[in-house]
Design an enzyme around this catalytic site. Structure first.
Site, PDB file in Angstrom:
ATOM      1  N   ASN A 136     -10.096   2.035  29.135  1.00 31.91           N
ATOM      2  CA  ASN A 136      -8.814   1.338  29.319  1.00 31.91           C
ATOM      3  C   ASN A 136      -8.287   0.925  27.953  1.00 31.91           C
ATOM      4  OD1 ASN A 136      -7.049  -0.089  31.457  1.00 31.91           O
ATOM      5  ND2 ASN A 136      -7.398  -1.687  29.940  1.00 31.91           N
ATOM      6  N   ASP A 237       6.585 -16.270  23.111  1.00 30.77           N
ATOM      7  CA  ASP A 237       6.379 -14.998  23.816  1.00 30.77           C
ATOM      8  C   ASP A 237       7.677 -14.201  23.915  1.00 30.77           C
ATOM      9  OD1 ASP A 237       5.052 -13.051  25.272  1.00 30.77           O
ATOM     10  OD2 ASP A 237       3.914 -14.486  26.450  1.00 30.77           O
TER      11      ASP A 237
HETATM   12  C1  LIG Z   1       3.451  -6.076  22.770  1.00 29.73           C
HETATM   13  C2  LIG Z   1       2.684  -6.402  23.997  1.00 29.73           C
HETATM   14  C3  LIG Z   1       1.859  -7.511  24.026  1.00 29.73           C
HETATM   15  C4  LIG Z   1       1.103  -7.809  25.146  1.00 29.73           C
HETATM   16  N1  LIG Z   1       0.251  -8.869  25.126  1.00 29.73           N
HETATM   17  C5  LIG Z   1      -0.600  -9.078  26.168  1.00 29.73           C
HETATM   18  C6  LIG Z   1      -1.573 -10.119  26.113  1.00 29.73           C
HETATM   19  O1  LIG Z   1      -1.656 -10.864  25.141  1.00 29.73           O
HETATM   20  N2  LIG Z   1      -2.411 -10.246  27.169  1.00 29.73           N
HETATM   21  C7  LIG Z   1      -2.358  -9.430  28.273  1.00 29.73           C
HETATM   22  O2  LIG Z   1      -3.175  -9.581  29.168  1.00 29.73           O
HETATM   23  N3  LIG Z   1      -1.429  -8.458  28.347  1.00 29.73           N
HETATM   24  C8  LIG Z   1      -0.553  -8.267  27.338  1.00 29.73           C
HETATM   25  N4  LIG Z   1       0.381  -7.262  27.390  1.00 29.73           N
HETATM   26  C9  LIG Z   1       0.473  -6.472  28.613  1.00 29.73           C
HETATM   27  C10 LIG Z   1      -0.532  -5.384  28.699  1.00 29.73           C
HETATM   28  O3  LIG Z   1      -0.812  -4.642  27.550  1.00 29.73           O
HETATM   29  C11 LIG Z   1       0.040  -4.402  29.704  1.00 29.73           C
HETATM   30  O4  LIG Z   1       0.479  -5.039  30.847  1.00 29.73           O
HETATM   31  C12 LIG Z   1      -0.906  -3.378  30.099  1.00 29.73           C
HETATM   32  O5  LIG Z   1      -0.182  -2.367  30.654  1.00 29.73           O
HETATM   33  C13 LIG Z   1      -1.914  -3.850  31.109  1.00 29.73           C
HETATM   34  O6  LIG Z   1      -2.932  -2.947  31.001  1.00 29.73           O
HETATM   35  P1  LIG Z   1      -3.848  -2.601  32.239  1.00 29.73           P
HETATM   36  O7  LIG Z   1      -2.942  -2.017  33.286  1.00 29.73           O
HETATM   37  O8  LIG Z   1      -4.793  -1.614  31.666  1.00 29.73           O
HETATM   38  O9  LIG Z   1      -4.501  -3.856  32.670  1.00 29.73           O
HETATM   39  C14 LIG Z   1       1.192  -6.978  26.292  1.00 29.73           C
HETATM   40  C15 LIG Z   1       2.028  -5.875  26.272  1.00 29.73           C
HETATM   41  C16 LIG Z   1       2.766  -5.580  25.148  1.00 29.73           C
HETATM   42  C17 LIG Z   1       3.635  -4.374  25.155  1.00 29.73           C
END
Ligand SMILES: Cc1cc2nc3c(=O)[nH]c(=O)nc-3n(C[C@H](O)[C@H](O)[C@H](O)COP(=O)(O)O)c2cc1C
Length: 427
Positions: A136, A237
């Protein structure tokens, strides 16, 4: 195209703003990023460290399209195709890294805002492995709380699940190719690897480092997931309002590997790069859902709605209830969506004035407003209930109402308006 190749390309094309003055990681770089938002920047001379900082790199759809070698108008199609057909990859181990001290104070980690709880790595991607689900990759902001310790914001999604299932060590990638950057922002189903989606977007190099499969990045950190929690936040954020302090897991940085002459990727929270990365992957999911109920032509998650809470959906209206059906489908396609506007094909969804014009001239609240109370909304919306995330969602069907002549709703042109050469008349 890897991270530095894209930076070089932009430099060649004169699209990279190079800043030679000595600048500080504390507020100064962030303030310039904000003033020049949307423009890729290279800070060559960082006061606290000798690693240059690249910023605002993927801050517009145009930049993303260029880095992926596609036309901007094909973005939704391209992302949808890669998401539905991830491509397996081989580990080539072609990229050379050297190990340096595992000391975060030696990296140009920015403090962005006055209220932030500390310096934050906000562009980093965590790659984690699970025996059953595979690899992942997702973004997780990291607040520096020591020379080799960070408090990591982990929402209850896949990384959280992997950790609960026993994942004790992860890789952290800094300075990623655009395909890895965008794919890691996609919420793929558990068991579908975002890195294979990246590889479907563009062929990507992979290495195996200390048992971790990682995409080519400027820096790779190996971190231990500690059985420890620490205050994380406040953090400005996506919405440019602050996110609260919470107890979050702590990672210990065990090793840092860098490419020769590495670059550090800074991402301004709430800036256009943050917004583009969050919004872009949701456009194809809305598109697919709307396409199930009527003919969807285009989707835009608007920057004014924080690239998260608002969308404009363009449809080819064939039946009287297509607009209302599209509203429901759009909410299904992006669960955090709060307000959606449905427009016809003649509306330019990239021009907010044109969208507002459609609302002004085609919409009547009494017949084409959808109001959904007591819905689960986004944790990023400061106006939703902070404990339950409860919100009210609104859909506006601003398509031409059925039973009316389309002519009644057309913007009229002056005969010859499109052909006239005005330069001839301005002396
Ligand atoms: C720039 C950026 C920052 C992010 N920061 C976080 C974070 O700090 N914590 C978090 O859980 N998801 C964060 N996300 C969201 C996850 O990366 C995103 O929802 C991801 O698709 C979830 O992955 P998963 O489906 O594998 O769980 C962020 C996304 C972006 C684009």
């Amino acid at each position: 195209m890897n991270f530095r190749e894209f930076v070089k390309k932009l430099e060649k094309e004169g699209k990279l703003v190079k800043i030679k003055d000595k600048v500080s990681v504390k507020y100064e770089i962030a303030s310039i990023m904000k003033k020049l938002d949307g423009k890729p920047l290279l800070f060559e001379n960082v006061k606290e460290c000798n690693i240059p900082v690249v910023a605002n790199l993927y801050s517009t759809i145009d930049l993303f399209a260029e880095s992926l070698n596609i036309d901007k108008k094909d973005m939704i199609k391209t992302l949808a195709a890669a998401t539905s057909k991830p491509k397996k990859f081989k580990i080539s181990n072609k990229v050379k890294y050297k190990e340096v001290a595992a000391d975060l104070t030696k990296l140009p980690i920015l403090t962005h805002y006055g209220v932030d709880g500390g310096p934050y790595m906000s562009s980093v991607i965590v790659v984690a492995k699970d025996k059953e689900y595979g690899i992942n990759s997702s973004y997780h902001r990291m607040m520096v709380i020591g020379k080799n310790k960070v408090a990591v914001r982990i929402l209850p999604r896949h990384l959280n699940e992997f950790i609960k299932r026993g994942c004790k060590e992860v890789a952290i990638c800094v300075g990623n190719s655009s395909q890895v950057a965008i794919a890691s922002a996609i919420s793929a189903d558990i068991g579908v690897s975002e890195l294979e989606i990246a590889n479907a977007l563009l062929p990507t190099e992979f290495n195996e480092i200390d048992g971790h499969v990682v995409p080519e990045s400027e820096m790779i950190m190996i971190a231990k997931v500690l059985d420890e929690q620490h205050d994380e936040g406040p953090f400005i954020d996506l919405t440019e309002t602050y996110d609260i302090v919470r107890k979050q897991p702590v990672f210990e940085i065990k090793k840092i590997y860098i490419k020769t002459d590495p670059m550090y990727h800074a991402l301004l929270p709430g800036g256009l790069e943050h917004k583009t990365l969050m919004g872009l992957p949701r456009e194809p999911t809305i598109f697919n859902e709307v396409n199930k109920v009527c003919k969807c032509k285009n989707v835009l998650i608007t920057p004014g709605g924080c690239s998260w809470l608002h969308a404009v959906v363009q449809i080819e209206k064939k039946k009287s209830d297509d607009g209302m059906k599209a509203i429901e489908a759009a909410f299904n396609g992006h669960k955090s969506l709060k307000h959606v506007v449905i427009v016809d094909e003649d509306i330019n969804i990239y021009d907010i004035n044109d969208v507002e014009w459609a609302i002004a001239t085609r919409f009547q609240a009494s017949r084409s407003l959808v109001l959904k109370e007591k819905q689960t909304g986004s944790s990023l919306d400061p106006s939703s209930n902070p404990d339950t995330r409860e919100t009210t969602k609104v859909g506006i069907d601003a398509t031409i109402p059925s039973g009316h002549s389309k002519e009644d709703f057309k913007k009229n042109k002056v005969p010859g308006e499109d052909k006239v050469n005005v330069k001839k008349y301005i002396k």
